[in-house]
Design an enzyme around this catalytic site. Structure first.
Site, PDB file in Angstrom:
ATOM      1  N   HIS A 126      39.660  43.260  49.747  1.00 40.26           N
ATOM      2  CA  HIS A 126      39.851  43.805  47.894  1.00 40.26           C
ATOM      3  C   HIS A 126      39.212  45.252  48.059  1.00 40.26           C
ATOM      4  CE1 HIS A 126      38.043  43.248  43.931  1.00 40.26           C
ATOM      5  NE2 HIS A 126      39.196  43.844  43.979  1.00 40.26           N
ATOM      6  N   GLU A 177      42.368  47.129  49.398  1.00 40.68           N
ATOM      7  CA  GLU A 177      43.338  47.375  48.382  1.00 40.68           C
ATOM      8  C   GLU A 177      43.027  48.535  47.525  1.00 40.68           C
ATOM      9  OE1 GLU A 177      43.888  46.168  44.413  1.00 40.68           O
ATOM     10  OE2 GLU A 177      43.341  44.288  45.342  1.00 40.68           O
ATOM     11  N   HIS A 178      41.998  48.523  47.131  1.00 41.10           N
ATOM     12  CA  HIS A 178      41.662  49.596  46.273  1.00 41.10           C
ATOM     13  C   HIS A 178      41.620  51.036  47.121  1.00 41.10           C
ATOM     14  CE1 HIS A 178      39.399  48.057  42.698  1.00 41.10           C
ATOM     15  NE2 HIS A 178      39.931  47.127  43.129  1.00 41.10           N
ATOM     16  N   GLU A 238      34.830  53.114  46.354  1.00 40.61           N
ATOM     17  CA  GLU A 238      35.654  51.828  46.094  1.00 40.61           C
ATOM     18  C   GLU A 238      34.751  50.720  46.474  1.00 40.61           C
ATOM     19  OE1 GLU A 238      38.274  51.839  43.966  1.00 40.61           O
ATOM     20  OE2 GLU A 238      38.069  54.151  44.357  1.00 40.61           O
ATOM     21  N   GLU A 289      33.213  45.319  40.098  1.00 41.65           N
ATOM     22  CA  GLU A 289      34.116  44.293  39.441  1.00 41.65           C
ATOM     23  C   GLU A 289      33.512  43.066  39.754  1.00 41.65           C
ATOM     24  OE1 GLU A 289      38.626  43.070  40.563  1.00 41.65           O
ATOM     25  OE2 GLU A 289      37.974  45.075  41.288  1.00 41.65           O
ATOM     26  N   ARG A 304      61.310  17.819  24.074  1.00 40.84           N
ATOM     27  CA  ARG A 304      62.578  17.446  24.538  1.00 40.84           C
ATOM     28  C   ARG A 304      63.863  18.261  24.052  1.00 40.84           C
ATOM     29  NH1 ARG A 304      61.983  11.665  21.831  1.00 40.84           N
ATOM     30  NH2 ARG A 304      64.117  11.854  22.011  1.00 40.84           N
TER      31      ARG A 304
END
Length: 992
Positions: free
Chosen positions: A74, A77-78, A152, A174, A617
């Site tokens: 994570h 990724e940042h 980060e 976060e 339906r």
């Protein structure tokens, strides 16, 4: 349509570019030709999908299985998006956010993979995005730059040696937010307990108590090991030239050699348990709250020790929809009607990891009822396995699933990205990437099996094999703990005090210096030459006219009808808009529950289950909800109830008949059901407070500043939550009055007067459905003219702190800038986006450590608001908001920067829409009185925005600073501290 229609790569050209073709298929389901290539030097696999979709998508995905919960995947990724070899600036990602026409730009971390997707409808822009992303993942600066890792991921922060040390970091914060939400803690606990021996047994996002154990060395090694072409899966989709795709990729991939990474990153399956497991966890609850009905419980099964074949997977998805997909589904209905809990938790069948799982349970349960919930789940599943499902229910599920597969309506999410994620779900495990794109054959096979053998023969064995007789079951019970939040805080403080105690005077001075150095780096703008490296479009690339949506305003039997002739693949979309302005003020908070009752109660002749099945339906779905907005230049708000429906064009008449039944025949008689709606809504609102506190704060500020905001807040903000709590008590004592209030809402709202009908379909279907519309209109009641209610209410203009148990805050400040003399110009869109992406991004997120900070300008009401998301600060963030005027005063801007800001704004204004969304937006413009001339004028103002406009906006920002009202959703500790620092700054409201 055949493959020949699409440009393709000749084999010899592919070889020249360094690729060999592995296989190709035409995929009729998405009218596409898909070719799988392999890069010869590195073994990287590339899926190249060609079709006529202008919304082009690129994605690169790496297998990234973590070994612990430090959150490496994570944080990486940042971090990779914070500067690279070709783009040596602090955050190329933010430059793209500011200045490209992207229709999608993000990255996400799964438990076992990391995805980097981008999308754009402009080819030049698309290839710019692709290049920045490829450079970012393969050659990021973060592996050399310790400060990016600190920013980060995590770092110790010490402003002055005499103060306390704290933890900071974007991902750290976060995840503190994630771990403040009970539903999230439950989901994570369940996953980790189901797969204890695999990579899924840890948290790839990071556990805030473990994140600070991550070292920079481990971080660098993770990138070296997994971010190699041989460990990637690369996806292209859309109407661009497939040769160009391989050329761009080849330039990057040719720099690498083969590697052993893929073998190291292989995901190992979890072996099945021989007996069930039970886990008890605690979650942070409010002090002094009533903890009796605050427990949560889920039953979770790992369905298989290896991946399933497509037909079984489809059948399980189908079974999931039958069990839980609609309010009438038996498992969902029985659990909610039991009164054992407030709302469903557990997402049913989840199949995006290597092995599928099934989870179901309830929250808002009292401790002594936990076992009753477990028993009820098991007995209901046994009963369904023995008796099978109702034929109408099976038909309704089949139609709903088939409709959604064919309509392929991904909303604002690009279709190509939705297909990529589907394909990756198999491809990442070395399975066939083409299979998940094709649903026709497995769907037809399933339909013919159902026709031949009956539904019981298909579904009962699945329930028995995968659930009832499956010992790999984990029961997770979550207990409320009012001391947990304080205990976690104390533990963190203690760790940090030990860290400080173990430091010499020199160490502390060094840390304080490092804190200042990091902040200086974060607050120093990139040099112009670095900014120039990020490729961007010029204003010449931007269309001068707004996107045109055809609209014809007509009249059918005395009701105004708007028609949008657009290609919709034979789907018929309609909205019926009713005026809410004659509704009594005290009935407003009942409106959302009234809307739910229309769709989830029965009529004299139909039970709610039968009605629900009819909708399933015959249509693609019906929804009902209120819509309120200010109208620029008018005192009265625009307030409507909107009924939205869709069906295949041949079923338009059925759709209108069913809508008529819902509006006129549904009876408000089922007291117990209504009480469930109230409990569910309360549980949902409490969840929103913890997870989307910024939304609650924004609604609250709006309610203090204008009538439309006050109305919305009554139907979806804190006032609504307070109303639900008293209503829950009232249902038993005062049902007769509540029921007649619901009836009164119906009489005040649904009538031919003030009704507007909106339709989106192609010309032939528009013409064919006029008769059905006419019939519907004639059945609407007509009412004698009622005087409209004079809505002019707002909440008092006080600063409020809404206190909840949380480790992070949501901080808002807002004012009406029209009141202080600001006159609307299109430049305001450019300026507010620029403030979000520079000043607020840098100060609130990057150096403040919040997960997000942004501003919003509602041009209808004139309300300009600042908001932060998962924020460790409170007053500090308000100081940043108040500094916006100074930021604009001192702003210097070259032409390139200004052009990027303009282009990024046009990207927002021209956001990509599917046909139903185009017709809907056109209708909203009609309701709010926005003409095509005004749209053109605003666009010209956007395109001609100058630095002078930014300087003139200073007064508006000073008005927010001086006259603005503040609302924060925050922790009790932070609010106490703020009220000490600024004497009684906040009025305190306890919300949970």
């Amino acid at each position: 349509m055949h493959c020949a229609e699409f440009p393709h790569v000749k084999d010899e050209v592919a070889l020249e570019l360094g690729f060999e073709k592995v296989s190709e298929e035409f995929i009729p389901e998405c009218k596409s030709k898909a070719v799988l290539f392999r890069h010869r030097k590195t073994g990287a696999e590339v899926m190249s999908v060609s079709n006529h979709d202008e919304n082009k998508v690129f994605g690169i995905v790496f297998r990234t299985p973590p070994k612990d919960s430090t959150g490496i995947p994570h944080i990486l990724e940042h971090s990779v998006l914070c500067g690279s070899r070709k783009y040596p600036l602090k955050e190329p990602f933010v430059e793209l956010l500011k200045g490209s026409l992207h229709t999608f730009l993000n990255a996400f971390t799964y438990p076992d993979r990391t995805c980097y997707p981008v999308a754009s409808t402009n080819t030049k822009d698309f290839y710019n995005l692709v290049d920045v992303y490829l450079d970012a993942v393969f050659f990021p600066r973060c592996v050399e730059d310790f400060q990016t890792f600190q920013q980060e991921g995590w770092h110790f922060e010490l402003n002055d040696p005499s103060e306390d040390i704290t933890y900071k970091g974007v991902v750290f914060n976060e995840m503190k937010g994630v771990y403040s939400q009970p539903d999230n803690i439950l989901g994570r606990t369940s996953q980790q307990a189901l797969y204890p021996d695999t990579t899924y047994g840890v948290d790839s996002g990071g556990d805030p108590q473990v994140i600070p154990k991550l070292t920079f060395e481990e971080f660098k090694e993770f990138h070296r090991k997994y971010y190699h072409p041989s460990n990637s899966r690369i996806w292209f989709y859309g109407d661009d030239d497939p040769n160009e795709r391989l050329r761009i990729l080849g330039e990057y991939l040719d720099m690498f050699d083969a590697s052993s990474a893929p073998n190291e990153s292989k995901i190992e399956p979890q072996k099945l348990f021989s007996k069930p497991v039970r886990i008890i966890e605690k979650y942070p609850a409010s002090e002094g709250a009533d903890l009796k009905k605050q427990h949560m419980v889920t039953l979770n099964w790992l369905l298989s020790d290896k991946p399933l074949d497509l037909e079984t997977e489809l059948a399980l998805g189908f079974l999931d929809h039958l069990l839980l997909g609609t309010p009438a589904s038996p498992l969902r209905k029985i659990l909610l009607e039991s009164g054992l809990g407030d709302a469903i938790v557990g997402g049913g069948v989840e199949d995006e990891l290597l092995q599928p799982q099934f989870s179901i349970g309830l929250k808002g349960v009292s401790e002594q009822d936990i076992h009753k919930v477990e028993e009820l789940v098991m007995t209901t599943l046994k009963k369904l396995a023995n008796e099978g499902f109702d034929t109408d229910a099976v038909e309704a599920s089949m139609n709903t699933i088939e409709f959604s597969l064919r309509e392929n309506n991904t909303g604002s999410f690009p279709r190509g990205l939705s297909l990529m994620l589907r394909s990756i779900g198999k491809w990442i495990y070395d399975m066939n990437p083409f299979e998940p794109l094709k649903y026709e054959k497995p769907l037809q096979d399933l339909k013919s099996r159902l026709a031949k053998e009956g539904s019981k023969a298909v579904f009962s064995p699945l329930i028995e094999k995968f659930i009832l007789n499956n010992p790999h079951r984990v029961t997770v019970e979550m207990q409320p703990d009012p001391e947990k939040a304080a205990r976690d805080e104390a533990t963190e403080k203690e760790i940090l005090q030990k860290v400080k105690a173990g430091m010499t005077k020199e160490d502390l001075e060094e840390l304080s210096q490092a804190t200042h150095d990091l902040r200086l780096k974060q607050e120093t703008p990139d040099p112009p030459e670095a900014l120039k490296t990020v490729p961007s479009l010029s204003l010449q690339d931007i269309p001068k006219e707004p996107i045109y949506v055809p609209i014809e305003v007509g009249d059918i039997n005395g009701v105004k009808v708007l028609q949008h002739d657009l290609f919709t693949n034979d789907v018929f979309y309609t909205e019926l808009v009713f005026d809410m302005s004659s509704l009594k003020q005290e009935l407003l908070p009942l409106v959302p529950l009234f809307c739910q009752s229309l769709l989830e109660m029965g009529t004299k002749d139909l039970t709610f289950v039968q009605l629900n099945q009819l909708i399933g339906r015959k249509t693609g779905g019906i929804s009902v909800y209120p819509f309120t907005s200010s109208v620029r230049g008018k005192d009265d708000p625009c307030s409507h109830m909107i009924v939205r429906g869709k069906a295949m064009a041949g079923r338009a008449e059925d759709l209108y008949d069913l809508i008529n039944t819902i509006l006129q025949d549904v009876q408000f008689e089922d007291q117990q059901r209504f009480k469930q709606f109230v409990s569910q809504s309360r549980a949902r609102m409490e969840n929103r407070l913890r997870g989307s506190g910024h939304g609650i704060a924004a609604a609250r500020m709006d309610a203090k500043l204008n009538t439309a905001g006050w109305m919305s807040e009554k139907m979806g903000g804190l006032s609504y939550l307070e109303f639900l709590r008293t209503l829950e008590e009232r249902v038993d004592q005062d049902w007769v009055n509540i029921s007649s209030s619901l009836e009164e809402i119906r009489k005040s709202v649904f009538s031919k007067q003030g009704c507007l009908i909106n339709i989106t379909a192609d010309g032939k279907n528009l013409a064919n459905t006029e008769k059905a519309v006419g019939k519907f209109v004639d059945l609407l009641p007509t009412r004698s003219p009622i005087t409209t209610t004079n809505w002019s209410a707002t909440l008092p203009l006080t600063n409020e702190a809404i206190v909840i148990p949380t480790q992070v805050n949501y901080v808002g400040k807002a004012a009406n800038i029209y009141d202080s003399g600001y006159k609307l110009s299109g430049s305001a869109y450019v300026i507010s986006k620029y403030i979000s992406n520079t000043w607020l991004w840098d100060r609130v997120r990057v150096s403040g450590g919040a997960y997000g900070g942004f501003c919003d300008f509602d041009t209808h009401s004139g309300v300009f608001s600042f908001l932060s998301y998962r924020d460790p600060n409170l007053l500090k963030t308000l100081d940043v908001y108040d500094g916006t005027g100074d930021f604009l005063r001192e702003l210097e801007m070259d032409n390139d920067t200004l052009t990027k800001a303009i282009i990024g704004t046009i990207g927002d204004v021209d956001s990509y829409q599917l046909p139903d969304a185009k017709g809907y937006s056109s209708m909203l413009r009609y309701l709010l009185g926005i003409t095509e001339e005004e749209r053109q004028r605003r666009r010209e103002e956007i395109l001609s925005t100058s630095l002078k406009d930014f300087k003139e906006f200073v007064d508006a920002m000073e008005a927010v600073k001086d006259k603005g009202v503040t609302v924060a959703v925050a922790s009790p500790e932070d609010v106490d501290a703020a009220n000490k620092e600024r004497f009684n700054f906040f009025q305190v409201k306890k919300a949970l």
